[in-house]
Design a protein around this motif. Structure first.
Motif, PDB file in Angstrom:
ATOM      1  N   ALA A  73       0.831  -1.205   0.000  1.00 10.34           N
ATOM      2  CA  ALA A  73       0.000   0.000   0.000  1.00 10.34           C
ATOM      3  C   ALA A  73       0.863   1.252   0.000  1.00 10.34           C
ATOM      4  O   ALA A  73       0.567   2.229  -0.707  1.00 10.34           O
ATOM      5  N   SER A  74       1.945   1.246   0.767  1.00 12.99           N
ATOM      6  CA  SER A  74       2.832   2.410   0.828  1.00 12.99           C
ATOM      7  C   SER A  74       3.575   2.627  -0.485  1.00 12.99           C
ATOM      8  O   SER A  74       3.706   3.757  -0.962  1.00 12.99           O
ATOM      9  N   ALA A  75       4.055   1.529  -1.076  1.00 13.18           N
ATOM     10  CA  ALA A  75       4.779   1.656  -2.343  1.00 13.18           C
ATOM     11  C   ALA A  75       3.884   2.202  -3.445  1.00 13.18           C
ATOM     12  O   ALA A  75       4.338   2.958  -4.319  1.00 13.18           O
ATOM     13  N   LEU A  76       2.614   1.830  -3.407  1.00 13.22           N
ATOM     14  CA  LEU A  76       1.686   2.304  -4.439  1.00 13.22           C
ATOM     15  C   LEU A  76       1.490   3.818  -4.391  1.00 13.22           C
ATOM     16  O   LEU A  76       1.094   4.421  -5.401  1.00 13.22           O
TER      17      LEU A  76
ATOM     18  N   ARG B 271      18.161 -10.480  -9.534  1.00 15.47           N
ATOM     19  CA  ARG B 271      16.746 -10.820  -9.737  1.00 15.47           C
ATOM     20  C   ARG B 271      15.850 -10.088  -8.749  1.00 15.47           C
ATOM     21  O   ARG B 271      14.774  -9.611  -9.114  1.00 15.47           O
ATOM     22  N   VAL B 272      16.278  -9.989  -7.508  1.00 12.80           N
ATOM     23  CA  VAL B 272      15.476  -9.248  -6.528  1.00 12.80           C
ATOM     24  C   VAL B 272      15.355  -7.789  -6.946  1.00 12.80           C
ATOM     25  O   VAL B 272      14.262  -7.198  -6.884  1.00 12.80           O
ATOM     26  N   GLN B 273      16.458  -7.196  -7.376  1.00  6.41           N
ATOM     27  CA  GLN B 273      16.415  -5.794  -7.773  1.00  6.41           C
ATOM     28  C   GLN B 273      15.515  -5.559  -8.980  1.00  6.41           C
ATOM     29  O   GLN B 273      14.841  -4.528  -9.083  1.00  6.41           O
ATOM     30  N   SER B 274      15.472  -6.508  -9.896  1.00  7.57           N
ATOM     31  CA  SER B 274      14.687  -6.302 -11.127  1.00  7.57           C
ATOM     32  C   SER B 274      13.219  -6.666 -10.965  1.00  7.57           C
ATOM     33  O   SER B 274      12.381  -6.172 -11.722  1.00  7.57           O
ATOM     34  N   HIS B 275      12.882  -7.517  -9.975  1.00  6.02           N
ATOM     35  CA  HIS B 275      11.507  -7.992  -9.870  1.00  6.02           C
ATOM     36  C   HIS B 275      10.849  -7.808  -8.516  1.00  6.02           C
ATOM     37  O   HIS B 275       9.625  -7.711  -8.446  1.00  6.02           O
ATOM     38  N   PHE B 276      11.624  -7.780  -7.426  1.00  6.63           N
ATOM     39  CA  PHE B 276      11.017  -7.990  -6.128  1.00  6.63           C
ATOM     40  C   PHE B 276      11.201  -6.879  -5.108  1.00  6.63           C
ATOM     41  O   PHE B 276      10.930  -7.089  -3.925  1.00  6.63           O
ATOM     42  N   THR B 277      11.680  -5.716  -5.491  1.00 11.15           N
ATOM     43  CA  THR B 277      11.631  -4.603  -4.547  1.00 11.15           C
ATOM     44  C   THR B 277      10.209  -4.057  -4.553  1.00 11.15           C
ATOM     45  O   THR B 277       9.462  -4.204  -5.535  1.00 11.15           O
ATOM     46  N   TRP B 278       9.827  -3.414  -3.461  1.00  6.16           N
ATOM     47  CA  TRP B 278       8.463  -2.865  -3.406  1.00  6.16           C
ATOM     48  C   TRP B 278       8.218  -1.807  -4.489  1.00  6.16           C
ATOM     49  O   TRP B 278       7.124  -1.780  -5.076  1.00  6.16           O
ATOM     50  N   PRO B 279       9.184  -0.944  -4.800  1.00  8.34           N
ATOM     51  CA  PRO B 279       8.947  -0.013  -5.921  1.00  8.34           C
ATOM     52  C   PRO B 279       8.671  -0.731  -7.240  1.00  8.34           C
ATOM     53  O   PRO B 279       7.813  -0.305  -8.015  1.00  8.34           O
TER      54      PRO B 279
END
Length: 431
Positions: A31-34, A398-406
């Motif tokens: 919710a915060s990232a959105l 992979r985390v940086q490209s797909h899985f950070t909240w931003p």
């Protein structure tokens, strides 16, 4: 997402709290990232109000806290009694929540119904509950008002693997034998039909969505990484293989299986193991390590603050995590974000998060088969750890490209865009 106009989003997150873990932290984080990609107003439960204020959000402008305690508090107390133990009987808790949650949505509609009908919001997005068993009256209200309703990410209900009935009983998961009955509950079919988009956090949950709704169902794992929380890079000291386990010390997470598998290496001084977490198995695990002659190579850290967990993990090569029933597997992503290579059971959430080149998988089988699989993988890595640096680097990327909240907020913003534009769902899915 269009840069000309940010969508106006009413984000329903009954469970959302930056100071807690598990589902509330997921609800808060998404919710915060959105808020970075849309004009978001968060609707949450009154228990989260003080944490929202401490996080700097303005009540009324940024969020609204709904007081549903008339039903929520007594039902939660009932669930605590019926679950028969701290941290046990999770299916029972979800069943009780399914009875109390509709009151929350009724109060949300009373507060925001006029605004939804009047077009104050481009999208209504129910982020939590994550459970696919809980229906939504808001879906029907939004459909009648012509406002797109997004449901999810939904996740949960992963079947217990065969051969683990003893662990299932120790977890007090009696109700899980009847879980599939939720598909017959009033409101489930209507919720799925009236939702404009359904986000699913696992392939298992996706498989439970009826085929007629698959065209609007998108796969989006619910867990993510906050770069401000997990921002170190693992730098284990040279020498022996250094592994860690992170999680509650409960039967389904398999800490006893890990000790059994690692015992020869631990005894011989070829491996060290950091056990991070606490739970009802702690005393038995300490005794097991002693009995196996491995105690000198195992450190039981107990429960640690989230910020301290990464400090311990960053000194390790490997996350050894033989859990056999993880819906999401957030700790696997946390390890990958640090460059700590995950060694996991190829089942449910972790099995989906670890793709080739980012970690190692052991097939899900019987207890004995999992122990043998972990023992073999650990032995091979202790003999030759040369593959670990490349996997660590690939996992972090992979985390940086797909899985950070931003990044996850950007992915959800794509869904908002096609709903507002009235276009077909973007295919293929995000991952």
């Amino acid at each position: 997402m269009s840069e000309l106009k940010r969508p106006r989003v009413l984000a329903i997150a009954e469970a959302a709290n930056p100071e807690w873990v598990s589902v509330p932290l997921v609800g808060w984080s998404l919710a915060s990232a959105l808020r970075e990609v849309a004009d978001v107003h968060i609707v949450t439960q009154i228990r989260n109000r003080e944490a929202f204020l401490r996080a700097g959000l303005a009540e009324g402008a940024d969020f609204t806290a709904i007081d549903s305690e008339t039903y929520a508090r007594p039902m939660w107390k009932l669930a605590e009694k019926l679950r028969m133990g701290e941290g046990k009987g999770w299916t029972m808790v979800q069943a009780i929540n399914a009875l109390s949650y509709p009151h929350f949505e009724r109060l949300v509609w009373q507060r925001f119904g006029d605004g939804i009908r009047n077009g104050d919001w481009d999208v209504v997005h129910r982020i939590t509950p994550l459970s696919p068993t809980i229906s939504s009256s808001l879906a029907g209200h939004c459909a009648s008002a012509g406002v797109p309703f997004v449901l999810g990410p939904l996740n949960g209900g992963v079947p217990w693997p065969k051969g683990f009935d003893a662990e299932r009983r120790r977890e007090k998961e009696w109700l899980s034998y009847l879980r599939s009955a939720y598909k017959l509950m009033p409101g489930r079919g209507a919720t799925l039909a009236q939702a404009s988009a359904i986000l699913v956090g696992s392939r298992h949950t996706e498989s439970e969505i009826p085929a007629r709704h698959r065209d609007k169902t998108l796969y989006l794992p619910e867990n993510g990484i906050d770069p401000a929380r997990f921002n170190r890079v693992a730098a284990p000291a040279p020498g022996v293989l250094r592994a860690c386990f992170v999680g509650r010390l409960v039967p389904y997470k398999g800490p006893d299986m890990l000790l059994e598998a690692a015992a020869p290496l631990l005894r011989d001084g070829r491996m060290t193991l950091d056990m991070i977490g606490d739970g009802p198995m702690m005393a038995d695990l300490v005794a097991q390590a002693e009995a196996l002659g491995a105690a000198k190579a195992v450190t039981f850290h107990g429960w640690k603050e989230h910020r301290d967990v990464q400090d311990i993990m960053a000194g390790c090569h490997l996350l050894s995590f033989p859990s056999i029933r993880e819906f999401g597997g957030g700790v696997v992503l946390e390890a990958m974000a640090l460059g700590v290579v995950p060694l996991i059971v190829d089942y449910a959430g972790p099995g989906e998060l670890v793709v080739p080149g980012t970690g190692l998988k052991v097939p899900c089988g019987t207890r004995a088969e999992i122990v043998r699989g972990f023992a073999g993988a650990l032995e091979a890595l202790a003999d030759d750890p040369s593959s670990l640096p490349a996997m660590a680097e690939t996992a972090r990327a992979r985390v940086q490209s797909h899985f950070t909240w931003p990044r996850k907020a950007e992915q959800v913003a794509r869904v908002y865009d096609w709903l507002i534009a009235g276009k077909p769902a973007p295919k293929p899915a995000f991952f």
